[in-house]
Design a protein around this motif. Structure first.
Motif, short mmCIF file in Angstrom:
data_model
loop_
_atom_site.label_atom_id
_atom_site.label_comp_id
_atom_site.label_asym_id
_atom_site.label_seq_id
_atom_site.Cartn_x
_atom_site.Cartn_y
_atom_site.Cartn_z
N TYR A 32 -8.26 31.61 48.63
CA TYR A 32 -8.94 32.86 48.31
C TYR A 32 -10.43 32.58 48.17
O TYR A 32 -10.82 31.63 47.49
CB TYR A 32 -8.43 33.45 47.01
CG TYR A 32 -9.26 34.61 46.51
CD1 TYR A 32 -10.37 34.39 45.69
CD2 TYR A 32 -8.95 35.92 46.85
CE1 TYR A 32 -11.15 35.44 45.24
CE2 TYR A 32 -9.72 36.98 46.40
CZ TYR A 32 -10.81 36.73 45.60
OH TYR A 32 -11.58 37.78 45.16
N MET A 33 -11.24 33.39 48.83
CA MET A 33 -12.68 33.34 48.62
C MET A 33 -13.21 34.77 48.63
O MET A 33 -12.81 35.58 49.47
CB MET A 33 -13.37 32.49 49.69
CG MET A 33 -12.99 31.01 49.60
SD MET A 33 -13.88 29.94 50.75
CE MET A 33 -15.47 29.79 49.93
N GLY A 34 -14.05 35.04 47.67
CA GLY A 34 -14.53 36.41 47.53
C GLY A 34 -16.00 36.47 47.19
O GLY A 34 -16.59 35.49 46.73
N TRP A 35 -16.57 37.63 47.42
CA TRP A 35 -17.96 37.90 47.08
C TRP A 35 -18.01 38.98 46.00
O TRP A 35 -17.29 39.98 46.07
CB TRP A 35 -18.74 38.39 48.31
CG TRP A 35 -19.04 37.32 49.30
CD1 TRP A 35 -18.34 37.04 50.44
CD2 TRP A 35 -20.12 36.39 49.24
NE1 TRP A 35 -18.91 35.98 51.09
CE2 TRP A 35 -20.02 35.56 50.39
CE3 TRP A 35 -21.16 36.15 48.35
CZ2 TRP A 35 -20.92 34.53 50.65
CZ3 TRP A 35 -22.05 35.13 48.62
CH2 TRP A 35 -21.93 34.34 49.76
N PHE A 36 -18.87 38.75 45.03
CA PHE A 36 -19.11 39.69 43.97
C PHE A 36 -20.62 39.85 43.86
O PHE A 36 -21.38 39.02 44.37
CB PHE A 36 -18.54 39.19 42.64
CG PHE A 36 -17.04 39.09 42.63
CD1 PHE A 36 -16.39 38.09 43.33
CD2 PHE A 36 -16.28 40.01 41.94
CE1 PHE A 36 -15.00 38.00 43.34
CE2 PHE A 36 -14.90 39.94 41.93
CZ PHE A 36 -14.26 38.94 42.63
N TYR A 92 -25.76 37.98 44.47
CA TYR A 92 -24.44 37.89 45.09
C TYR A 92 -23.81 36.54 44.75
O TYR A 92 -24.43 35.49 44.97
CB TYR A 92 -24.55 38.08 46.59
CG TYR A 92 -24.73 39.53 46.98
CD1 TYR A 92 -25.93 40.20 46.70
CD2 TYR A 92 -23.71 40.25 47.58
CE1 TYR A 92 -26.10 41.53 47.02
CE2 TYR A 92 -23.86 41.58 47.92
CZ TYR A 92 -25.06 42.22 47.63
OH TYR A 92 -25.22 43.54 47.95
N TYR A 93 -22.60 36.60 44.24
CA TYR A 93 -21.88 35.40 43.83
C TYR A 93 -20.62 35.22 44.67
O TYR A 93 -19.96 36.18 45.04
CB TYR A 93 -21.46 35.50 42.37
CG TYR A 93 -22.59 35.60 41.39
CD1 TYR A 93 -23.08 36.85 40.99
CD2 TYR A 93 -23.17 34.46 40.85
CE1 TYR A 93 -24.13 36.95 40.09
CE2 TYR A 93 -24.22 34.56 39.95
CZ TYR A 93 -24.69 35.80 39.58
OH TYR A 93 -25.73 35.89 38.68
N CYS A 94 -20.32 33.96 44.93
CA CYS A 94 -19.10 33.62 45.65
C CYS A 94 -18.09 33.03 44.67
O CYS A 94 -18.45 32.27 43.76
CB CYS A 94 -19.42 32.61 46.74
SG CYS A 94 -18.00 32.13 47.76
N ASN A 95 -16.85 33.40 44.87
CA ASN A 95 -15.75 32.89 44.04
C ASN A 95 -14.70 32.25 44.93
O ASN A 95 -14.32 32.83 45.95
CB ASN A 95 -15.14 34.04 43.24
CG ASN A 95 -13.94 33.62 42.43
OD1 ASN A 95 -12.82 34.08 42.68
ND2 ASN A 95 -14.15 32.78 41.46
N ALA A 111 -13.60 29.02 40.80
CA ALA A 111 -14.94 28.42 40.82
C ALA A 111 -15.98 29.43 41.30
O ALA A 111 -15.73 30.17 42.25
CB ALA A 111 -14.94 27.19 41.74
N TRP A 112 -17.12 29.42 40.62
CA TRP A 112 -18.21 30.34 40.93
C TRP A 112 -19.47 29.58 41.30
O TRP A 112 -19.75 28.53 40.73
CB TRP A 112 -18.52 31.23 39.74
CG TRP A 112 -17.45 32.20 39.41
CD1 TRP A 112 -16.37 31.97 38.61
CD2 TRP A 112 -17.34 33.56 39.86
NE1 TRP A 112 -15.60 33.11 38.54
CE2 TRP A 112 -16.17 34.09 39.29
CE3 TRP A 112 -18.11 34.37 40.68
CZ2 TRP A 112 -15.75 35.41 39.54
CZ3 TRP A 112 -17.71 35.67 40.92
CH2 TRP A 112 -16.54 36.18 40.36
N GLY A 113 -20.22 30.14 42.23
CA GLY A 113 -21.53 29.59 42.54
C GLY A 113 -22.58 30.18 41.62
O GLY A 113 -22.29 31.02 40.77
N LYS A 114 -23.82 29.73 41.83
CA LYS A 114 -24.93 30.21 41.00
C LYS A 114 -25.55 31.49 41.54
O LYS A 114 -26.38 32.10 40.87
CB LYS A 114 -25.99 29.12 40.88
CG LYS A 114 -25.49 27.89 40.13
CD LYS A 114 -26.59 26.85 39.99
CE LYS A 114 -26.09 25.65 39.20
NZ LYS A 114 -27.14 24.62 39.03
#
Length: 122
Positions: A32-36, A92-95, A111-114
Motif C-alpha cells: 500500500y502506498m498513498g498520498w495525503f 503532500y505526504y506519502c505513506n 511509514a511517512w515521509g517529511k
C-alpha cells in the motif's frame, strides 16, 4: 525499517501540472502506498492510494485531475497532478504500509515521509 522520501513539489500557476514521486527504501515492496496532503490550518486529508493489485482510490476533489501510478521495481509511486488549483496548495505526504523484503511476508509499517510542498497561485 521503512524510509519514505517525497520529491517533485514546487510552485506553479493555476492550470499547471506537477509530478510527485515517493520512494520507499529499506524494503523490497509495499502493498500500500498513498498520498495525503495538509494545507495550513487544516487537518491532513487523503488524496490518493494504490495497492499491490494496482487498485487505485482518489479523493473526490482530485478525481479526473490526479493520477497515481507505481513502479514496483523501484518501490516508487508517482502522483501526476494536472489542472492544479489554488486549493491544491498543501504539503503532500506519502505513506507506505504493509511492506516487506522479497520472499518474506509483509508487516505493518505505516511509514511517512517529511513531505513535499506544492504551491498553486491564481
Amino acid at each position: 525499517q521503512v524510509q519514505v522520501v517525497e520529491s517533485g513539489g514546487g510552485s506553479v500557476q493555476a492550470g499547471g501540472s506537477l509530478r510527485l514521486s515517493c520512494v520507499a527504501s529499506g524494503v523490497t515492496y509495499c502493498n500500500y502506498m498513498g498520498w495525503f496532503r495538509q494545507a495550513p490550518g487544516q487537518e491532513r486529508e487523503f488524496v490518493s492510494s494504490i495497492n499491490s493489485g494496482r487498485n487505485t482510490r482518489y479523493a473526490d476533489s482530485v478525481k479526473g485531475r490526479f493520477t497515481i501510478s507505481q513502479d514496483n521495481a523501484k518501490n516508487t509511486v508517482y502522483l501526476q497532478m494536472n489542472s492544479l488549483r489554488p486549493e491544491d496548495t498543501a504539503m503532500y505526504y506519502c505513506n507506505a504500509d504493509f511492506c516487506g523484503m522479497s520472499g518474506t511476508s509483509y508487516q505493518q509499517a505505516d511509514a511517512w515521509g517529511k513531505g513535499t510542498l506544492v504551491t498553486v497561485s491564481s
